[in-house]
Design a protein around this motif. Structure first.
Motif, PDB file in Angstrom:
ATOM      1  N   MET A 164     -19.549  -1.970  20.080  1.00  0.00           N
ATOM      2  CA  MET A 164     -20.123  -2.639  21.245  1.00  0.00           C
ATOM      3  C   MET A 164     -19.240  -2.443  22.477  1.00  0.00           C
ATOM      4  SD  MET A 164     -22.573  -4.207  22.626  1.00  0.00           S
ATOM      5  CE  MET A 164     -23.541  -4.387  21.126  1.00  0.00           C
ATOM      6  N   GLU A 165     -17.931  -2.442  22.292  1.00  0.00           N
ATOM      7  CA  GLU A 165     -17.037  -2.205  23.426  1.00  0.00           C
ATOM      8  C   GLU A 165     -17.294  -0.825  24.033  1.00  0.00           C
ATOM      9  OE1 GLU A 165     -12.254  -1.805  24.365  1.00  0.00           O
ATOM     10  OE2 GLU A 165     -12.929  -2.836  22.538  1.00  0.00           O
ATOM     11  N   ARG A 166     -17.486   0.164  23.167  1.00  0.00           N
ATOM     12  CA  ARG A 166     -17.791   1.513  23.654  1.00  0.00           C
ATOM     13  C   ARG A 166     -19.124   1.511  24.396  1.00  0.00           C
ATOM     14  NH1 ARG A 166     -16.665   5.832  26.236  1.00  0.00           N
ATOM     15  NH2 ARG A 166     -17.669   7.744  25.492  1.00  0.00           N
ATOM     16  N   TRP A 167     -20.108   0.778  23.871  1.00  0.00           N
ATOM     17  CA  TRP A 167     -21.417   0.739  24.508  1.00  0.00           C
ATOM     18  C   TRP A 167     -21.343   0.063  25.879  1.00  0.00           C
ATOM     19  CZ3 TRP A 167     -25.706   3.176  24.585  1.00  0.00           C
ATOM     20  CH2 TRP A 167     -26.837   2.614  25.182  1.00  0.00           C
ATOM     21  N   VAL A 168     -20.615  -1.021  25.984  1.00  0.00           N
ATOM     22  CA  VAL A 168     -20.468  -1.703  27.265  1.00  0.00           C
ATOM     23  C   VAL A 168     -19.808  -0.778  28.284  1.00  0.00           C
ATOM     24  CG1 VAL A 168     -19.299  -3.600  28.458  1.00  0.00           C
ATOM     25  CG2 VAL A 168     -20.466  -4.031  26.290  1.00  0.00           C
ATOM     26  N   SER A 169     -18.776  -0.045  27.853  1.00  0.00           N
ATOM     27  CA  SER A 169     -18.108   0.901  28.752  1.00  0.00           C
ATOM     28  C   SER A 169     -19.075   1.999  29.186  1.00  0.00           C
ATOM     29  CB  SER A 169     -16.889   1.517  28.067  1.00  0.00           C
ATOM     30  OG  SER A 169     -15.927   0.531  27.777  1.00  0.00           O
ATOM     31  N   LEU A 170     -19.881   2.495  28.250  1.00  0.00           N
ATOM     32  CA  LEU A 170     -20.869   3.519  28.595  1.00  0.00           C
ATOM     33  C   LEU A 170     -21.884   2.979  29.594  1.00  0.00           C
ATOM     34  CD1 LEU A 170     -21.563   5.082  25.084  1.00  0.00           C
ATOM     35  CD2 LEU A 170     -20.739   6.336  27.089  1.00  0.00           C
ATOM     36  N   GLU A 171     -22.320   1.747  29.392  1.00  0.00           N
ATOM     37  CA  GLU A 171     -23.257   1.138  30.339  1.00  0.00           C
ATOM     38  C   GLU A 171     -22.683   1.132  31.751  1.00  0.00           C
ATOM     39  OE1 GLU A 171     -26.030  -2.128  28.114  1.00  0.00           O
ATOM     40  OE2 GLU A 171     -24.032  -2.761  28.696  1.00  0.00           O
ATOM     41  N   HIS A 172     -21.418   0.771  31.867  1.00  0.00           N
ATOM     42  CA  HIS A 172     -20.804   0.644  33.180  1.00  0.00           C
ATOM     43  C   HIS A 172     -20.560   1.998  33.849  1.00  0.00           C
ATOM     44  CE1 HIS A 172     -19.154  -3.553  31.939  1.00  0.00           C
ATOM     45  NE2 HIS A 172     -20.377  -3.627  32.424  1.00  0.00           N
ATOM     46  N   PHE A 173     -20.208   3.021  33.050  1.00  0.00           N
ATOM     47  CA  PHE A 173     -19.845   4.303  33.636  1.00  0.00           C
ATOM     48  C   PHE A 173     -21.006   5.288  33.698  1.00  0.00           C
ATOM     49  CE2 PHE A 173     -15.642   2.700  32.424  1.00  0.00           C
ATOM     50  CZ  PHE A 173     -14.939   2.940  33.597  1.00  0.00           C
ATOM     51  N   SER A 174     -21.978   5.178  32.792  1.00  0.00           N
ATOM     52  CA  SER A 174     -23.071   6.150  32.751  1.00  0.00           C
ATOM     53  C   SER A 174     -24.454   5.508  32.726  1.00  0.00           C
ATOM     54  CB  SER A 174     -22.936   7.055  31.511  1.00  0.00           C
ATOM     55  OG  SER A 174     -21.691   7.723  31.510  1.00  0.00           O
ATOM     56  N   GLY A 175     -24.502   4.200  32.530  1.00  0.00           N
ATOM     57  CA  GLY A 175     -25.786   3.538  32.358  1.00  0.00           C
ATOM     58  C   GLY A 175     -26.340   2.845  33.580  1.00  0.00           C
ATOM     59  N   GLY A 176     -25.647   2.935  34.715  1.00  0.00           N
ATOM     60  CA  GLY A 176     -26.141   2.286  35.923  1.00  0.00           C
ATOM     61  C   GLY A 176     -26.104   0.779  35.882  1.00  0.00           C
ATOM     62  N   VAL A 177     -25.237   0.216  35.021  1.00  0.00           N
ATOM     63  CA  VAL A 177     -25.181  -1.234  34.815  1.00  0.00           C
ATOM     64  C   VAL A 177     -23.971  -1.833  35.520  1.00  0.00           C
ATOM     65  CG1 VAL A 177     -24.861  -3.055  33.077  1.00  0.00           C
ATOM     66  CG2 VAL A 177     -26.412  -1.145  32.626  1.00  0.00           C
ATOM     67  N   GLN A 178     -24.203  -2.940  36.200  1.00  0.00           N
ATOM     68  CA  GLN A 178     -23.129  -3.778  36.719  1.00  0.00           C
ATOM     69  C   GLN A 178     -23.164  -5.103  35.968  1.00  0.00           C
ATOM     70  OE1 GLN A 178     -22.722  -4.043  41.032  1.00  0.00           O
ATOM     71  NE2 GLN A 178     -23.855  -2.131  41.291  1.00  0.00           N
ATOM     72  N   SER A 179     -21.999  -5.682  35.728  1.00  0.00           N
ATOM     73  CA  SER A 179     -21.933  -6.914  34.942  1.00  0.00           C
ATOM     74  C   SER A 179     -21.262  -8.034  35.712  1.00  0.00           C
ATOM     75  CB  SER A 179     -21.164  -6.679  33.629  1.00  0.00           C
ATOM     76  OG  SER A 179     -21.885  -5.842  32.766  1.00  0.00           O
ATOM     77  N   PHE A 180     -21.643  -9.235  35.342  1.00  0.00           N
ATOM     78  CA  PHE A 180     -20.988 -10.454  35.804  1.00  0.00           C
ATOM     79  C   PHE A 180     -20.467 -11.198  34.587  1.00  0.00           C
ATOM     80  CE2 PHE A 180     -24.349  -9.610  38.903  1.00  0.00           C
ATOM     81  CZ  PHE A 180     -23.627  -9.605  40.100  1.00  0.00           C
ATOM     82  N   VAL A 181     -19.406 -11.962  34.784  1.00  0.00           N
ATOM     83  CA  VAL A 181     -18.884 -12.803  33.717  1.00  0.00           C
ATOM     84  C   VAL A 181     -18.634 -14.198  34.262  1.00  0.00           C
ATOM     85  CG1 VAL A 181     -17.804 -10.866  32.481  1.00  0.00           C
ATOM     86  CG2 VAL A 181     -16.458 -12.197  34.138  1.00  0.00           C
ATOM     87  N   VAL A 182     -18.630 -15.163  33.362  1.00  0.00           N
ATOM     88  CA  VAL A 182     -18.163 -16.507  33.673  1.00  0.00           C
ATOM     89  C   VAL A 182     -16.832 -16.674  32.966  1.00  0.00           C
ATOM     90  CG1 VAL A 182     -18.565 -18.982  33.444  1.00  0.00           C
ATOM     91  CG2 VAL A 182     -20.480 -17.450  33.948  1.00  0.00           C
ATOM     92  N   GLU A 183     -15.820 -16.993  33.743  1.00  0.00           N
ATOM     93  CA  GLU A 183     -14.465 -17.170  33.219  1.00  0.00           C
ATOM     94  C   GLU A 183     -14.231 -18.651  32.939  1.00  0.00           C
ATOM     95  OE1 GLU A 183     -10.570 -16.392  35.522  1.00  0.00           O
ATOM     96  OE2 GLU A 183     -11.178 -14.433  34.736  1.00  0.00           O
ATOM     97  N   GLY A 184     -13.651 -18.931  31.787  1.00  0.00           N
ATOM     98  CA  GLY A 184     -13.419 -20.309  31.385  1.00  0.00           C
ATOM     99  C   GLY A 184     -12.151 -20.892  31.956  1.00  0.00           C
ATOM    100  N   CYS A 185     -11.642 -21.912  31.282  1.00  0.00           N
ATOM    101  CA  CYS A 185     -10.467 -22.632  31.776  1.00  0.00           C
ATOM    102  C   CYS A 185      -9.251 -21.725  31.884  1.00  0.00           C
ATOM    103  CB  CYS A 185     -10.145 -23.800  30.841  1.00  0.00           C
ATOM    104  SG  CYS A 185     -11.515 -24.944  30.606  1.00  0.00           S
ATOM    105  N   GLU A 186      -9.077 -20.853  30.903  1.00  0.00           N
ATOM    106  CA  GLU A 186      -7.935 -19.960  30.896  1.00  0.00           C
ATOM    107  C   GLU A 186      -8.295 -18.651  31.572  1.00  0.00           C
ATOM    108  OE1 GLU A 186      -6.534 -19.431  26.961  1.00  0.00           O
ATOM    109  OE2 GLU A 186      -6.528 -21.574  26.493  1.00  0.00           O
ATOM    110  N   ALA A 187      -7.389 -18.110  32.363  1.00  0.00           N
ATOM    111  CA  ALA A 187      -7.628 -16.849  33.051  1.00  0.00           C
ATOM    112  C   ALA A 187      -7.931 -15.762  32.028  1.00  0.00           C
ATOM    113  CB  ALA A 187      -6.411 -16.468  33.886  1.00  0.00           C
ATOM    114  N   GLY A 188      -8.996 -15.017  32.291  1.00  0.00           N
ATOM    115  CA  GLY A 188      -9.377 -13.942  31.382  1.00  0.00           C
ATOM    116  C   GLY A 188     -10.244 -14.373  30.224  1.00  0.00           C
ATOM    117  N   GLU A 189     -10.495 -15.671  30.052  1.00  0.00           N
ATOM    118  CA  GLU A 189     -11.343 -16.166  28.972  1.00  0.00           C
ATOM    119  C   GLU A 189     -12.803 -16.027  29.395  1.00  0.00           C
ATOM    120  OE1 GLU A 189     -12.059 -20.295  26.419  1.00  0.00           O
ATOM    121  OE2 GLU A 189     -11.494 -20.377  28.547  1.00  0.00           O
TER     122      GLU A 189
END
Length: 220
Positions: free
Chosen positions: A49-74
């Protein structure tokens, strides 16, 4: 949610270093779907899945958003939005290499077959929402709604006229969320294969027409 509780979370653009956390979040959030796909290869599923997410970002035309929790990077929630044309050949080759390297030929063929659903034909005028997921312990706090709103804002910035997405027919909470946010059913795909092995008979394609008016901010 009170203002103090809302300040615990930050919605931001995903960065390359978030890919492993997004992958783990997707596997955990859709465990019932991925367990039949990967079987005894669940340990390898996050790497795939990590490889697929990277492929989405670099070749799949996908941009992502995240929600970060209490700890930085969570990373506790995420969504991917396809807003540019994908290099389907690069995506397919990259996914197959990741599957076959980690699972072997036969299991990779099985995984590829199940992961081919739902099928979607990209439209240049439409943004497509991918893998909207919230960690189990952080659900019912408005994160999915906020990520969906961020996806729609990005679609407007990219001058898309509609936003589309698929949801399984048995995912009632997600269906209710999308209907509440103005998405309407356009079509359904039915699969005996996924009904048998993933307990998903219907894949529902929903679409929302984007209004040029400015939306109200959705609280986290």
């Amino acid at each position: 949610m009170t203002g103090m509780e809302a300040e615990r979370f930050t919605l931001r653009d995903a960065r390359p270093e978030d890919d492993p956390a997004i992958a783990a979040l997707v596997i955990d959030g859709f465990l019932d779907k991925f367990r039949p796909v990967f079987g005894r290869g669940m340990e390898e599923s996050v790497r795939i899945m990590e490889r697929w997410v990277s492929l989405e970002h670099f070749s799949g035309g996908v941009q992502s958003f995240v929600v970060e929790g209490c700890e930085a990077g969570e990373v506790v929630a995420s969504v991917g939005v396809r807003v540019s044309p994908a290099d389907d050949e690069v995506m397919a080759r990259g996914l197959w290499r990741a599957l076959s390297r980690n699972l072997g030929f036969l299991r990779a063929m099985w995984a590829t077959t199940l992961l081919s659903y739902p099928r979607y034909s990209a439209r240049s005028s439409e943004a497509y929402v991918e893998r909207l997921v919230v960690a189990p312990g952080f659900r019912n706090q408005g994160m999915a709604r906020s990520l969906l709103a961020a996806a729609e804002d990005l679609a407007r910035q990219k001058e898309k006229r509609t936003v589309g997405l698929h949801v399984s027919g048995n995912n009632i909470p997600a269906l209710k969320l999308y209907e509440d946010e103005g998405y309407v059913e356009v079509s359904r795909q039915r699969s005996l294969l996924t009904a048998r092995f993933l307990k998903i008979r219907d894949w529902i394609y929903l679409r929302k027409d984007l209004s040029p008016s400015v939306r109200k901010e959705a609280p986290l």
